[in-house]
Enzyme design. Sequence first.
Site, PDB file in Angstrom:
ATOM      1  N   HIS A 616       0.848  -1.208   0.000  1.00 55.36           N
ATOM      2  CA  HIS A 616       0.000   0.000   0.000  1.00 55.36           C
ATOM      3  C   HIS A 616       0.879   1.252   0.000  1.00 55.36           C
ATOM      4  O   HIS A 616       2.068   1.194   0.294  1.00 55.36           O
ATOM      5  CB  HIS A 616      -0.885   0.015   1.254  1.00 55.36           C
ATOM      6  CG  HIS A 616      -0.080   0.059   2.526  1.00 55.36           C
ATOM      7  ND1 HIS A 616       0.539  -1.061   3.055  1.00 55.36           N
ATOM      8  CD2 HIS A 616       0.239   1.092   3.377  1.00 55.36           C
ATOM      9  CE1 HIS A 616       1.200  -0.738   4.156  1.00 55.36           C
ATOM     10  NE2 HIS A 616       1.043   0.570   4.378  1.00 55.36           N
ATOM     11  N   ASP A 618       0.986   5.131   1.870  1.00 53.54           N
ATOM     12  CA  ASP A 618       0.430   5.808   3.045  1.00 53.54           C
ATOM     13  C   ASP A 618      -0.218   7.118   2.623  1.00 53.54           C
ATOM     14  O   ASP A 618       0.223   7.762   1.664  1.00 53.54           O
ATOM     15  CB  ASP A 618       1.540   6.124   4.067  1.00 53.54           C
ATOM     16  CG  ASP A 618       2.088   4.863   4.702  1.00 53.54           C
ATOM     17  OD1 ASP A 618       1.402   3.820   4.644  1.00 53.54           O
ATOM     18  OD2 ASP A 618       3.213   4.917   5.261  1.00 53.54           O
ATOM     19  N   ARG A 678       4.089  -8.046  17.849  1.00 49.74           N
ATOM     20  CA  ARG A 678       4.920  -6.922  17.415  1.00 49.74           C
ATOM     21  C   ARG A 678       4.087  -5.635  17.508  1.00 49.74           C
ATOM     22  O   ARG A 678       2.938  -5.597  17.081  1.00 49.74           O
ATOM     23  CB  ARG A 678       5.377  -7.151  15.972  1.00 49.74           C
ATOM     24  CG  ARG A 678       6.153  -5.987  15.374  1.00 49.74           C
ATOM     25  CD  ARG A 678       6.482  -6.210  13.898  1.00 49.74           C
ATOM     26  NE  ARG A 678       7.164  -5.053  13.346  1.00 49.74           N
ATOM     27  CZ  ARG A 678       7.009  -4.622  12.094  1.00 49.74           C
ATOM     28  NH1 ARG A 678       6.209  -5.271  11.260  1.00 49.74           N
ATOM     29  NH2 ARG A 678       7.668  -3.561  11.672  1.00 49.74           N
TER      30      ARG A 678
END
Length: 687
Positions: A616, A618, A678
């Site tokens: 993707h 941002d 994470r």
Amino acid sequence: HVSLRDLLVLTVATQETDGFRRFLRSAKHFNYTIKVLGRGETWKGGDYMSPPGGGQKVRLLKSALEDIQDENRVILLVDSYDVIFSSGPRELLKKFQQAKHRVVFSAETLIWPDRHLEDKHPHVREGKRFLGAGGFIGYAPNLKQMLSDWSGADSDSDQLFFTKLYINPEKRKSINITLDNKCRLFQNLHGALDEVVLKFEDGRVRARNVLYNTLPVIIHGNGPTKLQINYLGNYIPHLWMFETGCTLCNEGLRPLSGLQSEYPVVVIGIFIQQPTPFVSVFFERLLNLKYPKNRLRLFIYNQELHHEPHILCFLNTIVIFTKNKHDMCRDDIDCEYFFSIDVDVVLKNEDMLRILIELNKPFIAPMMTKPGRLWTNFWGALSADGYYARSEDYMDIVKGRRMGLWNVPYVSHIFLIKADTLRTDLKDPDLFESATLDPDMAFCSKVRNKGVFMFVTNMHTFGRVLSTENYQTNHLHNDLWQIFENPVEWEERYIHENYSKVLRDGLIEMPCPDVYWFPVFTDVACKHLIEEMEHFGQWSGGRNVDKRILGGYENVPTVDIHMNQVGYDKEWQKFLLDYAAPVTEKMYPGYYTMAQFDLAFVVRYKPDEQPALRPHHDASTFTINIALNQVGIDYQGGGCRFLRYNCSVNAPRRGWALLHPGRLTHYHEGLPTIEGVRYISVSFVDP
């Protein structure tokens, strides 16, 4: 002609106070010979706050004169607790002889104790016309004649007795009395504060009367001018000068060089009186004080429930909670010092306790400041109603232009008192109580009235005091929110120790083209941010429909919590502006940012929840992505791959930020987390 050998200085002192020690030091400096009358007697002569007294002084002087037969003997009688010598005996005797009288009294602006006698005082062309009994000099036979009529009580007024002699023309003439109208010998400060300034000259400092342009030899803080004599006594004679700095600082020290087992026992009292940021840091710093721990006793006075867990976390030792602040030291026969510390003090200097003890004063405080403000934990002067006033030297002391030991009227937050002082002068149980003053002011007022000098030292940098205003306690880690109130402390706690090298030494890596990697957060910051988010707990489901964002649809969703959900958006923007924007502007020259963001959030990746993120762009001009935990320890896998460059950052370091462009060039994906959890913090800046 009078020789120096003919001069004898008499003073009355029934106990050795700090003021008496100051008087003796000034006398010794100029080699005056002093004889002290009344040692060991109880003082019955009243004090300046209560009705007139001082008859005891006259009785003691009268009996001392009986032994003196020498006709040329010159006697100087002065008070001691509030008197300092500004010059030596040679100048004193020369000025006495120039007065051309056998007895010279100090002169006053104000008449005391009987106003009705005002008209009976002889008029003078220039100068002061009223008699002051706090200092006079004369030949022994004339003084004997003057005292021959005394038969009063110890509590009678010496001033009234001498005034009546002076205003009687026959007595004045036969005893041969005059007044030192222009303060050439004696300077009484009451009613004359505006007349007196410090005069620094050729390696010495003294007082100057600017009204008469005279240099008085003796300075007397009579009546309610104790604070002004304390101020002048920080300099006169020769205590502090521009050439040498502080000479007092090297006198009467107590070096702690021997065995640690012989260090004095110190009781440390810690006072928590309101919700305070960085309390756990306070305890860490306390443990770092360089002083043998087996010579320390500790008690904690806590009025704030919010801080119970912080205290318990720090203390696996036994704490004695006690209501009365000082009894623990007073009643402990081993205790030599009481070290009082408020929990909003930042103990920056690990040698602080040793430095203060070595200065060997009954009461000493280290100067503390607040970053970016003129605030300190002492006042240089008091206003008429007992509140703060700025002394002439306050700015120079605060800014370190004058370094030394300063006798001041008020200190707060942190101070060290000798146990002996607590057991004698300060033995009253209600030191902090007052109908009108707050506890600190009440305490200082009582310490002053007992004649104990409160010294503050700025010879070293000791630390600072936190701002406790606006400290909210409704989060798990409230210190995270302190970036506005206590930015220095916040940075020390949360910004990586090597961050300063990022801009200064170029400590920036470029793992992929136009992707910059630099340290920004401490481990504590990462831990607190994760714990804060888990404590809040409202993780998004990682679905496309998202009511939190404009338009309600997220094309590439993650499991996350937005900063504004936990009320951290203003603080986060300040963080980005102060710590990310400068790096952006360095690495992408010509681009300036105000660090605006629509989206800043913490993402959680888990194998059974959302392990990865498809490729993707941002919605940002640039993105800041900070790793909040450690690959190989907290999780396996993870990382970020930039497709255009076929380049991955596979081993993110905890607390390090990735900075990269958001659109067009830096199409990227989140690589799968295969074990553990994470956490990353992501900010889309300048959407």
